[in-house]
Design a protein around this motif. Structure first.
Motif, PDB file in Angstrom:
ATOM      1  N   GLY A 292      35.297  41.385  37.096  1.00 50.69           N
ATOM      2  CA  GLY A 292      36.210  40.440  36.454  1.00 50.69           C
ATOM      3  C   GLY A 292      35.927  40.249  34.977  1.00 50.69           C
ATOM      4  O   GLY A 292      36.044  39.129  34.459  1.00 50.69           O
TER       5      GLY A 292
ATOM      6  N   VAL B  61      38.493  38.317  33.120  1.00 54.57           N
ATOM      7  CA  VAL B  61      38.750  36.912  33.445  1.00 54.57           C
ATOM      8  C   VAL B  61      37.837  36.032  32.594  1.00 54.57           C
ATOM      9  O   VAL B  61      36.617  36.253  32.549  1.00 54.57           O
ATOM     10  CB  VAL B  61      38.523  36.642  34.952  1.00 54.57           C
TER      11      VAL B  61
ATOM     12  N   VAL C  18      39.129  36.867  40.566  1.00 58.19           N
ATOM     13  CA  VAL C  18      39.372  38.272  40.206  1.00 58.19           C
ATOM     14  C   VAL C  18      40.370  38.901  41.173  1.00 58.19           C
ATOM     15  O   VAL C  18      41.299  39.589  40.759  1.00 58.19           O
ATOM     16  CB  VAL C  18      38.045  39.059  40.200  1.00 58.19           C
TER      17      VAL C  18
ATOM     18  N   SER D 219      44.836  38.930  38.728  1.00 54.53           N
ATOM     19  CA  SER D 219      43.730  37.981  38.587  1.00 54.53           C
ATOM     20  C   SER D 219      44.249  36.732  37.907  1.00 54.53           C
ATOM     21  O   SER D 219      45.281  36.750  37.234  1.00 54.53           O
ATOM     22  CB  SER D 219      42.627  38.571  37.700  1.00 54.53           C
TER      23      SER D 219
ATOM     24  N   LEU E 153      31.397  36.949  37.521  1.00 53.28           N
ATOM     25  CA  LEU E 153      32.675  37.602  37.214  1.00 53.28           C
ATOM     26  C   LEU E 153      32.446  39.054  36.818  1.00 53.28           C
ATOM     27  O   LEU E 153      33.132  39.966  37.295  1.00 53.28           O
ATOM     28  CB  LEU E 153      33.404  36.859  36.082  1.00 53.28           C
TER      29      LEU E 153
END
Lengths: 315, 483
Positions: free
Chosen positions: A113, A116, A79, A90, A108
Motif C-alpha cells: 500500500g 495509500v 489497500v 484502495s 501499509l
C-alpha cells in the motif's frame, strides 16, 4: 509568506479580509442542500460514485483502545477493501493518532500500500486545547514517523472569542512545519462553530493561512458533516479558486455511514464546486463504517443480491 | 458492471405505469361523467405525443353544469353544517395525498413541468389547501369576517395551465369550505388532473353537483363568465383576459376575484448573502419554466455587486438540468405549448432588437417538444419591452440600481404588482424595503414560497382580491364586515 496576497499577516488585514465575505442565509443553504439530496443516482452513475467514494475514504480509527493489531488490520483493508475483488480501489488514506503513524506506514508498505497515505490527527486533537509548543511537537512527531497528511484542529475557543489572528497564526505555523512533507487538513469542528457564517469565515481564514484541505469535524462532536455545512465549504473553495486559481480540498468527516450519504456528498461536490473536485486529491470522506456499506452496495450492483455482512471483512 | 469515466447522472425516469389515461374524456356534471360533443387533443409538451382528447363544452354543457351546481347549492350544500362540509374536504385532501404519485405523474405528462416539482410542490400544496380550508369550514364565524356571512351561491372558476391542480385547489377548496358550489373550467392544454380530481370527488362521495368540471377553451370560459346563473367569478390567468372579464361582469351583480399577470422585481442589495440570493434568483425565474405569474422576472441588482452576482448566476445556470420532465433529476422541463413558446421567442427577439445582451445556459434541448433554454438579458433598462411585459417563460431581465431608493422606484415602476423579493442580511433594510414595495406578496431572502395560510394576490393590474388565508375566505362570502 504571501498568503495569496489576500492578507499580510496582520490582525487588521485579516479582519478586513474576513469582513469582506458575504453572509450565509441559513434557510437558503439548508434548502439548497435539501434539494440536492433529492438527486436520484442510479445504475452506471451509482457504480461510478461508489468506486469514487471508496477511493476518497480516509479510513479512520481514533480510539483510546487502538492497538498495533487494530491499526495493522485497518491498513490491510485500506489497500484491498475487498480481498475477493481486486477491481475495488484502495482508499485514499488511513487516519490515526500520531503514535500509530509509524505502525501504519510500515504495515501499509508491507502489504503493497505504498500509494495509500497516512493521515495523523494533530495539534491536541480533538479539543485543540494545548499550548503552541505542544501542538508543534505533536505535529513534528507525526511527520517524523512518516505521516503524509496532517489533520490539525483549530483553536475553537480563539475563533469564537474573535481572536482570528491566533487561529490564523497557528495554521501558518503548522503549515510551515509540514512544508512539502505533508498535506495539511484543517479541522473546524463545525458542530462547535455552529453558524454557517462561522463555517464560511473559518474556511476563508484557513485557506488564506495555507490549508490544503478544509475539514468539517473530528468525529467526536455531533452534528458533524451535515449536507449544508459541506455545501458552504464547497462554495468557499469554489470562490477561493476564482480568487486565487488554487483548488483547495474538502473533507467531510463524521456521520457519513452509508452509501446513500456518501453519494449525496458527491452530488454536492459535483453541483457546487464542480466535477474538478471529484478526485481523492480534492475530496476525502473521513469514515470507518462507511467503507463496508460501499462494498456491500457494490456487490449488490454486480450480483443483484444483497450479500450477508459475513461477506465483507470487519476491520 | 462497467464503471463509467465521469459522474454523468444516469437517467432516472419516474414510471408512468401508475396513470391510466382514457383516449377521450367528457365533462363532470352532477356527480357523473357525461360525454362531450366536440373534442380537441391534449398533448405532452415534452414529446408532442397526443395523450387524450378533451371535450369542448358549449352552451348546453355549461347550462347543465350551472343547473347542477344551483341544485346542489339549494338542496344540499347550503343546508349542510360547516362541520359536515369540512369532513368532505378532509376526505378529498386525504385521497389526494393517497393518490399523490398518480396526480404528479399525470401533471408532468400533461403540463411538461419536472416530476420533482409536481411531486414536491404542486401536489402536496394542493392537498394542503384542502386540509387548511377543511379546518375553516366549521369556524367561519371566527375568521374575523363578521358573524352574518353567507356564501355567494354558484362560483364559476377558470384556471390556468401553469399549476393545473394547484390552481384548482386554490379555487375549489375555499369555495366549498364557505358553502358555495362550483363550475370549474381547467385550461384547455392541461385538463387531465382536473378530470382526475373529478374522480376523487366521486371517491369522496361528495354530493352530486357540488363540483362540476367542464372542459374547453376561451369560448367555454366566456360562457361561464356571462352565465346569468353564476354568482361569483374567480379567474386566474392573463391580465388581458382579466380585463375582458372585468368588463363583462361590470354591469352584473356577480362578484369577482382576478389573479392576473406579474413582472416581479427581485431586488438584491449589496449586503445580501450572495450564494443564497443566486439560488433565489434561479428559483424565482426558472421554477416551473418561468410559467409563474409571480415569477421574479426582473432582477434588480445593486450595481456594486452586479458583476459578482452575474458571474455566480451564470455558473449556477450552467448546472441547471433541462430535459425529460419525467426524469427525477430534471430541474427545468418543457414549455407548456407551441403558442407560449412562440410568445417567448417573440419577446426575447424584441430584447435582442432593443439592444439587451442575451446569455443562455449551455444545454442541449430535446429535438421534439417545446423547449427554451434558461436565459438572461443584461443591459436592460426600464424602457425595454422585456422589462415591462410578462414573458411567462425562463427569461430574466437584469437591471441595476445605485441607491436603495432607486432600486425600489424601479421595482415599483410597472403596471403590475403581484410579488417582489428583497435580499439583504440587514433586517432594517428588509423592513424598510418591504414597506415601500407595491406588491401583494413580498418575500425576504427567499422566493416563490407558498402556503395555504398566506393570502396571495395582486396590486394594480395584477388582480383583485386575495386567495389563501382568512383574506381568501372573504372572497367567497357575502356580508363580510359591515355589510
Amino acid at each position: 509568506m504571501s498568503f495569496y496576497g489576500l492578507v499580510d499577516g496582520t490582525d487588521t488585514s485579516l479582519k478586513n479580509y474576513l469582513g469582506s465575505l458575504s453572509g450565509v442565509d441559513q434557510v437558503g443553504a439548508d434548502a439548497r442542500a435539501a434539494m440536492l439530496a433529492t438527486r436520484s443516482i442510479k445504475t452506471t452513475s451509482k457504480r461510478w460514485a461508489i468506486d469514487m467514494a471508496i477511493s476518497m475514504v480516509d479510513l479512520t480509527t481514533l480510539e483510546g483502545a487502538d492497538t498495533v493489531g487494530k491499526v495493522q488490520a485497518l491498513c490491510t483493508k485500506a489497500v484491498r477493501p475487498d480481498p475477493t475483488d481486486l477491481t475495488v480501489p484502495s482508499v485514499g488514506a488511513v487516519c490515526v493518532y500520531n503514535d500509530m503513524v509509524a505502525t501504519a506506514r510500515k504495515h501499509l508498505d508491507l502489504v503493497g500500500g505504498q500509494h495509500v497515505g497516512v493521515a495523523a490527527v494533530s495539534t491536541a486533537f480533538p479539543s485543540g486545547r494545548a499550548s503552541m509548543p505542544v501542538k508543534l511537537r505533536d505535529t513534528r512527531d507525526a511527520l517524523d514517523a512518516g505521516a503524509s497528511e496532517i489533520d490539525m484542529v483549530i483553536d475553537r475557543g480563539a475563533f469564537l472569542s474573535g481572536h482570528y489572528i491566533d487561529v490564523f497564526n497557528e495554521i501558518v505555523a503548522i503549515k510551515e512545519l509540514c512544508g512539502t512533507r505533508a498535506h495539511l487538513k484543517v479541522i473546524f469542528e463545525t458542530g462547535e462553530l455552529v453558524t454557517y457564517d462561522n463555517v464560511r469565515k473559518a474556511s476563508f481564514l484557513a485557506m488564506a493561512a495555507g490549508a490544503d484541505f478544509i475539514k468539517t469535524s473530528t468525529g467526536k462532536i455531533a452534528p458533524a458533516a451535515t449536507a449544508p455545512v459541506v455545501l458552504v465549504m464547497l462554495e468557499a473553495v469554489r470562490d477561493f479558486y476564482s480568487m486565487t486559481q488554487q483548488r483547495i480540498g474538502v473533507k467531510p468527516a463524521g456521520g457519513i455511514r452509508n452509501t446513500k450519504d456518501a453519494i449525496k456528498q458527491l452530488v454536492l461536490v459535483n453541483e457546487t464546486a464542480g466535477p474538478e473536485w471529484l478526485t481523492p486529491s480534492l475530496f476525502r470522506i473521513g469514515a470507518s463504517a462507511l467503507l463496508n456499506d460501499l462494498l456491500m452496495q457494490r456487490m449488490k450492483m454486480d450480483t443483484g443480491y444483497y450479500a450477508s455482512p459475513a461477506y465483507v471483512t470487519i476491520d | 458492471m462497467e464503471t463509467p469515466v465521469s459522474f454523468d447522472y444516469a437517467s432516472a425516469p419516474e414510471s408512468r405505469a401508475i396513470v391510466s389515461i382514457k383516449p377521450k374524456y367528457g365533462h363532470f356534471i352532477a356527480g357523473k361523467f357525461v360525454a362531450g360533443s366536440k373534442h380537441f387533443p391534449t398533448i405532452n409538451p415534452a414529446t408532442e405525443e397526443v395523450l387524450s382528447h378533451i371535450a369542448l363544452a358549449g352552451k348546453a354543457e355549461v347550462d347543465a353544469a350551472v343547473k347542477a351546481a344551483r341544485k346542489a347549492y339549494t338542496t344540499t350544500w347550503s343546508k349542510m353544517s360547516g362541520k359536515e362540509r369540512g369532513k368532505y374536504l378532509f376526505r378529498i385532501a386525504r385521497i389526494m395525498q393517497e393518490r399523490a404519485r398518480e396526480f404528479a405523474v399525470l401533471e408532468t405528462l400533461d403540463n411538461g413541468k419536472p416530476i420533482r416539482e409536481s411531486r414536491d410542490v404542486d401536489i402536496p400544496l394542493a392537498a394542503a389547501h384542502f386540509f387548511y380550508h377543511a379546518g375553516w369550514a366549521d369556524k367561519l364565524e371566527f375568521a374575523g369576517l363578521g358573524t352574518s356571512t353567507k356564501p355567494h351561491g354558484v362560483a364559476g372558476q377558470i384556471i390556468p395551465w401553469n399549476f393545473p391542480l394547484l390552481m384548482l385547489a386554490w379555487k375549489v377548496a375555499p369555495a366549498l369550505a364557505t358553502g358555495n358550489t362550483v363550475v370549474l373550467k381547467p385550461a384547455e392544454s392541461t385538463s387531465l388532473t382536473a378530470l382526475l380530481f373529478a374522480e376523487v370527488c366521486q371517491q369522496a362521495e361528495l354530493p352530486a353537483g357540488v363540483v362540476n368540471i367542464v372542459t374547453g377553451d376561451g369560448s367555454t370560459g366566456a360562457l361561464i363568465v356571462n352565465h346569468p346563473g353564476i354568482d361569483k367569478i374567480a379567474f386566474t390567468g392573463s391580465t388581458e383576459v382579466g380585463k375582458i372579464i372585468a368588463r363583462a361582469v361590470a354591469s352584473t351583480p356577480k362578484s369577482v376575484t382576478l389573479e392576473l399577470g406579474g413582472k416581479a422585481a427581485n431586488i438584491i442589495f449589496d449586503d445580501a448573502a450572495i450564494d443564497e440570493a443566486v439560488e433565489g434568483i434561479v428559483n424565482g425565474i426558472f421554477f416551473n419554466q418561468g410559467h409563474v405569474c409571480c415569477a421574479g422576472s426582473r432582477l434588480i441588482l445593486q450595481e456594486n455587486v452586479a458583476d459578482e452576482v452575474l458571474e455566480k448566476l451564470k455558473v449556477r445556470m450552467a448546472k441547471i438540468r433541462i430535459g425529460d420532465p419525467m426524469d427525477k433529476n430534471t430541474d427545468v422541463g418543457a414549455i407548456n405549448s407551441k403558442e407560449q413558446l412562440a410568445k417567448i421567442i417573440e419577446l426575447t427577439a424584441a430584447g435582442d432588437a432593443e439592444g439587451a445582451q442575451r446569455w443562455s445556459a449551455p444545454c442541449e434541448l430535446p429535438s421534439k417538444g417545446f423547449w427554451f433554454a434558461p436565459t438572461i438579458f443584461t443591459g436592460v433598462t426600464q424602457a425595454h419591452r422585456i422589462a415591462r411585459e410578462e414573458i411567462f417563460g425562463p427569461v430574466l431581465s437584469v437591471l441595476t440600481f445605485r441607491t436603495p431608493q432607486e432600486g425600489i422606484d424601479k421595482a415599483n415602476n410597472t403596471p403590475f404588482g403581484l410579488s417582489a423579493g428583497v435580499w439583504s442580511e440587514k433586517g432594517s433594510r428588509i423592513l424598510w424595503a418591504t414597506q415601500q414595495l407595491r406588491a401583494g406578496v413580498v418575500w425576504a431572502n427567499t422566493f416563490n414560497k407558498f402556503d395555504p395560510t398566506s393570502p396571495f394576490g395582486g396590486y394594480k393590474e395584477s388582480g383583485w382580491g386575495r386567495e389563501g388565508g382568512r383574506h381568501g375566505l372573504s372572497a367567497y362570502l357575502k356580508g363580510v364586515g359591515h355589510e
